[in-house]
Design an enzyme around this catalytic site. Structure first.
Site, PDB file in Angstrom:
ATOM      1  N   HIS A  90     -11.363 -44.616   1.097  1.00  0.00           N
ATOM      2  CA  HIS A  90     -11.204 -45.210  -0.234  1.00  0.00           C
ATOM      3  C   HIS A  90     -10.983 -44.079  -1.243  1.00  0.00           C
ATOM      4  O   HIS A  90     -11.848 -43.234  -1.416  1.00  0.00           O
ATOM      5  CB  HIS A  90     -12.449 -46.011  -0.579  1.00  0.00           C
ATOM      6  CG  HIS A  90     -12.351 -46.736  -1.877  1.00  0.00           C
ATOM      7  ND1 HIS A  90     -11.550 -47.835  -2.054  1.00  0.00           N
ATOM      8  CD2 HIS A  90     -12.924 -46.495  -3.083  1.00  0.00           C
ATOM      9  CE1 HIS A  90     -11.658 -48.259  -3.300  1.00  0.00           C
ATOM     10  NE2 HIS A  90     -12.476 -47.464  -3.955  1.00  0.00           N
ATOM     11  N   HIS A 100      -9.165 -50.078 -10.608  1.00  0.00           N
ATOM     12  CA  HIS A 100     -10.517 -50.624 -10.795  1.00  0.00           C
ATOM     13  C   HIS A 100     -11.578 -49.678 -11.366  1.00  0.00           C
ATOM     14  O   HIS A 100     -12.758 -50.043 -11.393  1.00  0.00           O
ATOM     15  CB  HIS A 100     -11.013 -51.303  -9.519  1.00  0.00           C
ATOM     16  CG  HIS A 100     -11.252 -50.380  -8.360  1.00  0.00           C
ATOM     17  ND1 HIS A 100     -10.414 -50.330  -7.280  1.00  0.00           N
ATOM     18  CD2 HIS A 100     -12.219 -49.485  -8.111  1.00  0.00           C
ATOM     19  CE1 HIS A 100     -10.863 -49.448  -6.414  1.00  0.00           C
ATOM     20  NE2 HIS A 100     -11.967 -48.913  -6.891  1.00  0.00           N
ATOM     21  N   ASP A 137     -10.265 -43.544  -5.085  1.00  0.00           N
ATOM     22  CA  ASP A 137     -10.096 -44.118  -6.409  1.00  0.00           C
ATOM     23  C   ASP A 137      -8.917 -43.418  -7.084  1.00  0.00           C
ATOM     24  O   ASP A 137      -8.871 -42.194  -7.145  1.00  0.00           O
ATOM     25  CB  ASP A 137     -11.383 -43.948  -7.225  1.00  0.00           C
ATOM     26  CG  ASP A 137     -12.474 -44.891  -6.725  1.00  0.00           C
ATOM     27  OD1 ASP A 137     -12.124 -46.013  -6.321  1.00  0.00           O
ATOM     28  OD2 ASP A 137     -13.650 -44.503  -6.733  1.00  0.00           O
ATOM     29  N   ASP A 166     -13.616 -52.513  -3.345  1.00  0.00           N
ATOM     30  CA  ASP A 166     -14.510 -51.910  -4.342  1.00  0.00           C
ATOM     31  C   ASP A 166     -14.227 -52.395  -5.756  1.00  0.00           C
ATOM     32  O   ASP A 166     -14.134 -51.586  -6.665  1.00  0.00           O
ATOM     33  CB  ASP A 166     -14.335 -50.375  -4.267  1.00  0.00           C
ATOM     34  CG  ASP A 166     -15.249 -49.651  -5.234  1.00  0.00           C
ATOM     35  OD1 ASP A 166     -16.365 -50.133  -5.464  1.00  0.00           O
ATOM     36  OD2 ASP A 166     -14.845 -48.597  -5.770  1.00  0.00           O
TER      37      ASP A 166
END
Ligand SMILES: [Zn+2]
Length: 1027
Positions: free
Chosen positions: A268, A585, A270, A380
């Site tokens: 993951h 996000h 970001d 997430d």
């Protein structure tokens, strides 16, 4: 198999084994101490420091100065490039040789101008220090023929995996952090020790995780104890006996009923969070280079990877790596997932933005990899709109994976595998990996948790496990793969197979007969502050969404009026992609550092600047470039509104604008003008024939009356437009969370700096203004505006905001009783309770909505409209709009400064649908735009819809340039047949999906009246027309 009985003492046996592999205790005589053999210093290390992130080609030509291990470099966000020369000793032939490099920061090794297979990272933020992540494999088995003298470059980014928070992970970054290399040498790596350590670690973990209640745990305990007996760390010859004992244990098979864990590598990343966008590009490079090198050695290794934007970045920054990724995508090992441009916020982007996330994402994946994603991937994100299932299905996606609802503060979500049914009834198969993580490490704990937490035992016997360091990137390691391989089918543990989302969801679908259904939104009971934090980003998002909407419509109309007009396809794609990127996000929710906010605002500035130019070009074509003033209405209904003519005169005009069209400004007189009366007690009476209100000296509304119905909207003994402030100190996640207890600290803002006074005296517009003091650092100034013919009152608000951990809201206690309030969401609306009966109800003490929220009882209600806010709370009969927060982490300056925003209050009779609340909220957000036009411009409408419930949301050119795409949705929650009327010569009209793929089985029904369309409640319909 064991040669001596042992005493019945679980603890000593377990700790004995733990000490045997400890990297802290007894390393002089234990197995861990034998991981590395001989070592030898490097020949030279030189370095070059750069304030900017530069490509290798530029870095390698710089002047490098001598560097000594231990010297510091920095500060934060700089990059230190190292040039390393080394010679491997001849005597190491046959050995595995590593460059051992321990440094702060995140590092990438370059060899022969390419980023190479293993990155070097020290996990300095509480993650374990994985051995193989601090070493670069120079040779797995050194041969005499191999080059022994090697030159490498090491690019060290001066930031940790999670940025550079000062004191805690989410604190604002420390701009002055210095970095150093602690170790840089050549070592012999003992692979057989590593393998045996893994056997030991897994057995010890089995003992611990299965606990004292399970027979199998004791079998692991006795096995590992006997292995310590048999293994002499000083004698590698003894390792095989210990290893074969472990092998026997791991090879004991499960029965048929055992749960299967479908493991997928993941990382993951970001797209921006505690580091800026630019660093994310390098994070992708560092993480994915490792993934590719793991794939080269492990042909069964599967890695799932989302976010088209990140692929796009890697394509332009690391083209060599990108073409390798393309090869492994073809092999089915590197699997693009999610289908979106970025992993966007699931609440705040508009419906059209969500469609574009998929449109840009899926088109990118088709173009670059020849495939489109079949699952939506959003592990997430802080909640999921009830309209997502329909949008997913419209984009060719039937499966959804997340796990974030495991973060719920109050209620435990009751499923892991279920059907999620959206607002319109669309269903998608949904899976929450029961391990509640998207960054597992292949450890026993992860697998045991996956089985135990599964809330659909007996319904679903397969679960996903996503493994690999995440959030800041990192990804899987060889050690994780080795662990998973060891326990593919070991009695007492779930089966583990390397898998793909496709195989997981096919399996779940095949066994779906018993699965339950969850209807409506997936609301995250946490992070509710993200509907409000970083107000500027939210405002820009809303306004840029409106601007792109208008540009597309104006450009399509311009094309019809002027065949020489060029539709700005490429430019629009570029601007849309910037907008979509900022919907990531941690950006639009405001949970990012200040540097990211700056970047995001720059992107918005670019959208506005270039967008304005595009609008001007389209308007020129639309209005025939005259010297008169006209208006452009992008909304699919006729409007009659007061506007300000900004041609220098600043005069007001009441204009009529046709549906999706243009007209010259012809001033008309209102049926009833606005009248403003300053009363003897200092209050002001405002009336426009529809509404009548009395504004108190402090700007609150004493009354708000719907004249025609003679209904009072404000609750007895209360005032409307009451500003209130709360203490806002969450438990940890500062920018993210507002806690339930903040409600107990409510204080009305009562101190008047400048009492209400008349600004516009009536006629077309009446307005009053006032200023309140929030604290000695903050003030709010507001103009309350009443326009002729307008059914709502606008509150143009300016706040000077310099607070710390405070939450500003505005309240309207209204004379309405209803157990539910209604909130606008993407392409529709939904209801949430106004009471706190159950834990599910009160956990929603702060909720999100888009342009409006409404509280109605039979035949009367009040709506709150806004032009850039997303946070609401409607409890009992008090409607509250959240305005500003003041968190200090991760951006110490979040929301400090001046803010401007508008909200409006609209009492109405009937239902909000019949009262045109939805249309009014659109009108507030999509103001009529002035265009230059020739004096003889004839009013022209391109489209209109026969029923108010159906909204023509989008008009754009098809992505392939062939035809025009029209997107409509049913906004009332009703089944209806609507006719889309147009003055354009439609040659053909087809239904298509959200990816603009024509449905050959569904030509649209074109009549002389227009295109006849059937809608189910909240259905989105997309048409492809050719003119
Ligand atoms: Zn994230």
């Amino acid at each position: 198999m064991y040669h001596l009985p042992v005493l019945k003492h679980r603890r000593t046996l377990l700790e004995r084994a733990e000490k045997f592999i400890s990297d802290v205790y007894f390393t002089d005589c234990n197995l861990r101490g034998r991981l590395y053999g001989d070592s030898c210093p490097l020949e030279t290390i030189t370095s070059f420091l750069s304030a900017k992130r530069i490509p290798f080609s530029e870095a390698s030509t710089q002047n490098f100065a001598p560097y000594k291990v231990g010297d510091t470099f920095g500060p934060t966000w700089w990059t230190c490039w190292f040039k390393v020369t080394l010679t491997i000793p001849e005597t190491w032939t046959g050995k595995e040789v590593h460059l051992l490099w321990e440094s702060d920061g995140e590092a990438m090794v370059w060899r022969d101008g390419q980023p190479v297979q293993v990155i070097l990272q020290m996990y300095d933020v509480g993650l374990t220090k994985e051995g193989e992540k601090t070493s670069y494999i120079l040779s797995e088995c050194l041969k005499d023929s191999e080059p022994h003298s090697v030159t490498l470059y090491v690019e060290v980014a001066c930031n940790g995996l999670f940025g550079a928070g000062q004191g805690s992970m989410i604190a604002a970054p420390d701009p002055n952090r210095m970095f150093s290399v602690q170790k840089a040498e050549l070592v012999v790596f003992n692979k057989d020790v590593r393998a045996l350590l893994t056997d030991f670690e897994m057995l010890v973990d089995i003992v611990k995780e299965l606990g004292e209640g399970e027979q199998r745990g004791y079998q692991a305990l006795f096995t590992v104890n006997e292995m310590v007996n048999l293994c002499d760390p000083a004698d590698p010859g003894s390792f095989s006996k210990a290893h074969s004992l472990a092998h026997t244990f791991f090879s004991q098979r499960n029965g048929d009923s055992q749960h299967t864990v479908q493991a997928m590598g993941h990382c993951h990343i970001d797209s921006a969070w505690l580091w800026p966008y630019e660093e994310t590009i390098r994070k992708c490079g560092r993480s994915w280079v490792t993934v590719i090198s793991l794939m080269e050695k492990n042909p069964d290794f599967v890695f799932t990877c989302s976010q088209a934007q990140q692929f796009q970045w890697v394509k332009s920054w690391y083209p060599g790596l990108f073409s390798k990724i393309q090869q492994y995508v073809k092999k089915g090992q590197f699997i693009p997932v999610g289908g979106t441009w970025v992993e966007m916020d699931g609440n705040l982007p508009s419906g059209e933005s969500m469609v574009r996330q998929f449109l840009e994402g899926q088109r990118f994946f088709i173009q670059e990899f020849g495939l489109h994603c079949k699952e939506f991937w959003l592990p997430d994100t802080f909640g999921y709109s009830a309209q997502l299932p329909q949008i997913m299905q419209g984009c060719g996606i039937s499966n959804f994976l997340t796990q974030k609802l495991s973060w719920n503060l109050v209620n435990t979500f009751p499923h892991n595998t279920f059907f999620w049914e959206g607002l319109d009834g669309s269903k998608v198969l949904t899976h929450f990996p029961p391990g509640n993580s998207y960054e597992m490490k292949g450890k026993i704990e992860d697998l045991v948790k996956t089985v135990r937490n599964n809330k659909d035992k007996g319904r679903a016997n397969h679960s996903a496990a996503l493994f690999g360091f995440g959030d800041g990137g990192g990804g899987p390691t060889q050690l994780m793969l080795d662990r998973l391989r060891l326990i593919q089918d070991t009695d007492g543990l779930p089966r583990v197979q390397m898998s793909s989302p496709d195989s997981l969801f096919s399996q779940l679908q095949a066994d779906s007969a018993l699965l339950c259904t969850w209807t409506g939104e997936l609301f995250l009971e946490l992070h509710n502050g993200t509907y409000t934090t970083q107000a500027q980003i939210k405002r820009e998002n809303r306004q840029c969404e409106a601007q792109l909407h208008d540009i597309e419509i104006a450009s399509c109309l311009a094309l019809c009026r002027d065949r020489t007009f060029q539709y700005p396809q490429e430019k629009l794609q570029q601007l849309w992609r910037l907008l979509l990127l900022n919907q990531f996000h941690d950006v639009i929710p405001g949970s990012c550092i200040g540097m990211v906010v700056e970047d995001a605002l720059k992107h918005y500035e670019e959208i506005r600047r270039d967008g304005n130019a595009l609008l001007r070009e389209a308007f020129d074509a639309l209005g025939s470039k005259g010297s008169s003033v006209g208006v452009f209405n992008s909304l699919p209904w006729e409007r009659r509104e007061v506007i300000q003519i900004t041609d220098g005169s600043k005069k007001l005009a009441l204009v009529s604008a046709p549906s999706v069209g243009v007209s010259p400004v012809k001033d008309t007189q209102p049926v009833t003008p606005v009248s403003i009366t300053l009363q003897s007690d200092g209050t002001v009476l405002m009336e426009n024939g529809i509404l009548k209100t009395v504004v108190n000296k402090d700007g609150t509304l004493a009354t708000l009356n719907l004249t025609g119905a003679n209904r009072e909207a404000i609750s007895d003994g209360c005032v409307g437009n009451q500003f209130v402030i709360f203490d806002d100190v969450p438990l940890y996640w500062d920018a993210w969370d507002v806690m339930d207890y903040h409600l107990q600290t409510r204080k009305p803002i009562l101190e008047v700096v400048e009492p209400v006074h008349v600004v516009s005296s009536g006629g077309l517009r009446g307005s009053v203004a006032f200023t309140l003091r929030i604290s000695d650092k903050s003030t709010v100034t507001q103009e309350i505006v009443m326009d002729a013919m307008c059914p709502y009152i606008k509150f143009n608000t300016k706040v000077q905001w310099a607070e710390s951990h405070k939450f500003l809201k505005v309240e309207f206690p209204v004379r309405v009783r209803s157990p539910n309030a209604t909130y606008e969401i993407q392409f529709g609306h939904l209801q949430r309770p106004t009471h706190w009966n159950t834990s599910w109800d009160w956990a929603r003490f702060e909720v999100w909505g888009h342009k409006w929220a409404d509280l109605s009882e039979y035949n009367f209600g009040v709506a709150l409209l806004n032009d850039c806010k997303y946070g609401y709370s409607i409890h009992k009969n008090t409607m509250t709009l959240s305005l500003l927060r003041a968190p200090k982490a991760p951006d110490a300056l979040a929301d400090m400064g001046t803010h401007q925003f508008t909200y409006a209050v609209m009492p109405h009779t009937g239902s909000f649908q019949d009262a045109s609340v939805i249309q009014c909220a659109y009108n507030l957000n999509f103001p009529l735009r002035l265009i230059p036009c020739s004096p003889d411009l004839v009013p022209w409408s391109a489209f209109s819809v026969s029923t108010e419930s159906v909204i023509l949301e989008t008009i754009k050119q098809a992505e392939d340039g062939k035809g025009t795409v029209l997107r409509l949705y049913e906004s009332f929650g009703s089944s209806v047949t609507a006719t889309l009327r147009t003055t354009l010569p439609v040659r053909e009209a087809w239904h298509c999906d959200l990816l603009e793929r024509r449905d050959a089985t569904q030509p649209a029904h074109v009549t002389t009246e227009g295109i006849v369309l059937n809608f189910k409640p909240f259905q989105i319909v997309t048409l492809l027309i050719t003119l």
